[in-house]
Write an enzyme that holds these catalytic residues in place. Structure first.
Site, short mmCIF file in Angstrom:
data_model
loop_
_atom_site.label_atom_id
_atom_site.label_comp_id
_atom_site.label_asym_id
_atom_site.label_seq_id
_atom_site.Cartn_x
_atom_site.Cartn_y
_atom_site.Cartn_z
N TRP A 77 0.86 -1.19 0.00
CA TRP A 77 0.00 0.00 0.00
C TRP A 77 0.90 1.24 0.00
CZ3 TRP A 77 -2.20 2.60 4.85
CH2 TRP A 77 -3.15 3.57 4.48
N ASP B 194 -1.65 -7.10 8.33
CA ASP B 194 -2.54 -5.99 7.99
C ASP B 194 -3.77 -6.59 7.30
OD1 ASP B 194 -3.76 -3.66 7.34
OD2 ASP B 194 -2.13 -2.85 6.10
N LYS C 185 -13.71 -1.15 4.70
CA LYS C 185 -14.19 -1.80 3.47
C LYS C 185 -15.32 -2.78 3.77
CE LYS C 185 -10.17 -0.03 2.32
NZ LYS C 185 -9.67 0.87 1.33
C1 LMR Z 1 -6.62 2.67 -1.05
O1 LMR Z 1 -5.63 1.93 -1.00
O2 LMR Z 1 -7.00 3.21 -2.09
C2 LMR Z 1 -7.44 2.92 0.20
O3 LMR Z 1 -6.95 2.13 1.23
C3 LMR Z 1 -7.58 4.36 0.52
C4 LMR Z 1 -6.31 4.98 1.06
O4 LMR Z 1 -6.37 5.55 2.15
O5 LMR Z 1 -5.27 4.93 0.40
#
Ligand code: LMR
Length: 407
Positions: free
Chosen positions: A129, A210, A245
């Site tokens: 992420w 996570d 989510k």
């Molecule tokens: C994403 O990965 O798009 C979501 O988890 C929103 C974010 O906060 O990045």
């Protein structure tokens, strides 16, 4: 004090939200930020959430402080959702605090790691992420990477991952996505979790799971298989969960951090340290999201309704994955997009260049993250042909370089 500060560049994910909102083109498609969308492109409030909110309004009798760990009904319920009747719960080896979203859980985990073992490195998969590195760096942790995603086969580098974990020093922390890997959609298969657990045990590293998408891949229990396997094997572990989510509670900022310790006494002591970090950071979490989730998870009718609504979201995403793979195949493109159907959760990498991502946005009003991460829930029966044809045009006219893999 502030006049010398250069502006911070837009967040690679959240920056797209504003761009999309301001785009006047009717044909625009948002495949950027990770939110679930229904067939009409809306991110709906679940019916079970509406009912839980109604109950809360009727039942709430005070706005007094709740405390640093948040709502005990919520923390017990969210712990049970992740761990079921796991022996670590029976043995009082789990301590859970409510946090402001999954990101809040990650930040508190980072503070706790830094406090407990300032020299520890935090290991992230080689794509993760986009916000992971900065959350941990902001808490002063050093980062390392382990191999995860192969952009050529769009699959897991399982052997390389195991080989890398076999070298992680004792006391370091290894972050793994429990399911629905963000951004690749490539999951750790069930058969690998016991091997990872054995490595964690042998090497003495601490897993940090996570789990932001429980219920979005297969079902609530299977998606937590890695969490439960690791919890049974290792003396210490951290688990960050999010209700953004699976309950659709994005803006309520509701998540949890669970700490698993090696005994009841040490867990309680470490839990008190976690609460100390929370007190320093934001004192205590906001109440509303937790009150909703607690009501849903403690009333059987609401729980059953939620499970059905969650299953409907999951099934729609899977249908969009299948539809995208088949419509892209039908364009006659040389590339095989079958991987989209095999991956899980909201995201897959399309595997196109940044220039092609830009062209999709500028010319066709189709928004993806710069890494070519696309949110499959942004597709629908109504826009899939436009999406497939636009992508085919972009790929035919300017064949891109090798797939990109940076988050
Ligand atoms: C994403 O990965 O798009 C979501 O988890 C929103 C974010 O906060 O990045």
């Amino acid at each position: 004090m502030f006049s010398h500060l250069p502006a911070t560049p837009d967040d690679p994910i959240l920056g797209l939200m504003a761009q999309f909102r301001n785009d006047p083109r009717a044909s625009k498609i948002d495949l950027g930020v990770g939110v679930y969308r229904d067939e009409a492109g809306r991110t709906p409030i679940l019916d079970c959430v509406r009912e839980a909110e109604r109950l809360r309004l009727a039942e709430e009798d005070s706005k007094s402080y709740q405390g640093m760990a948040g709502d005990p009904a919520f923390t017990a319920a969210i712990e049970a959702l992740a761990l079921a009747e796991h022996p670590v719960r029976r043995d009082q080896r789990v301590f859970t605090a409510q946090t402001p979203g999954g990101t809040g859980a990650l930040r508190v985990a980072a503070e706790l790691i830094r406090h407990s073992r300032p020299d520890a490195c935090l290991w992230l998969p080689d794509v993760s992420w986009a916000n992971h590195p900065s959350v941990f760096q902001a808490a002063g942790l050093r980062l390392r990477e382990y191999p995860y995603y192969d952009p050529h086969s769009q699959s897991l580098r399982a052997d390389a991952l195991l080989a890398a974990l076999a070298q992680v020093p004792a006391g370091d922390v290894v972050l793994m996505h429990a399911c629905c890997h963000n951004p690749s959609g490539v999951e750790i298969p069930d058969r690998l979790w016991p091997e990872i657990a054995a490595l964690a045990q042998r090497r003495g590293f601490v897993p940090l799971l996570d789990m932001a998408y429980q219920g979005f891949a297969e079902d609530l229990d299977r998606d937590a298989a890695g969490v439960r396997t690791l919890a049974a094997a290792v003396p210490e572990m951290l688990l960050c969960t999010s209700c953004s989510k699976n309950f659709g509670l994005y803006r309520e900022r509701i998540g949890a951090l669970s700490l698993i310790g090696d005994g009841a006494r040490t867990t309680a002591a470490a839990g008190s340290v976690m609460l100390g970090r929370i007190r320093n950071l934001y004192s205590m979490p906001p109440a509303h999201g937790a009150a909703i989730v607690a009501r849903i998870l403690t009333r059987p009718t609401l729980t059953a309704q939620w499970r059905d609504e969650l299953a409907a979201m999951r099934e729609r995403i899977r249908r969009m994955r299948a539809l995208a793979a088949s419509r892209l195949a039908a364009t006659g493109l040389q590339r095989d997009f079958g991987f989209i159907e095999r991956q899980r959760g909201l995201f897959s990498f399309l595997g196109i260049s940044t220039a092609q991502v830009d062209r999709l946005r500028d010319e066709f009003a189709i928004y993806l993250v710069g890494s070519s991460r696309m949110n499959l829930a942004g597709l629908s029966a109504g826009n899939i042909d436009y999406f497939a044809d636009s992508l085919a045009t972009v790929l035919r006219e300017r064949p891109g370089p090798a797939p990109v893999s940076a988050p």
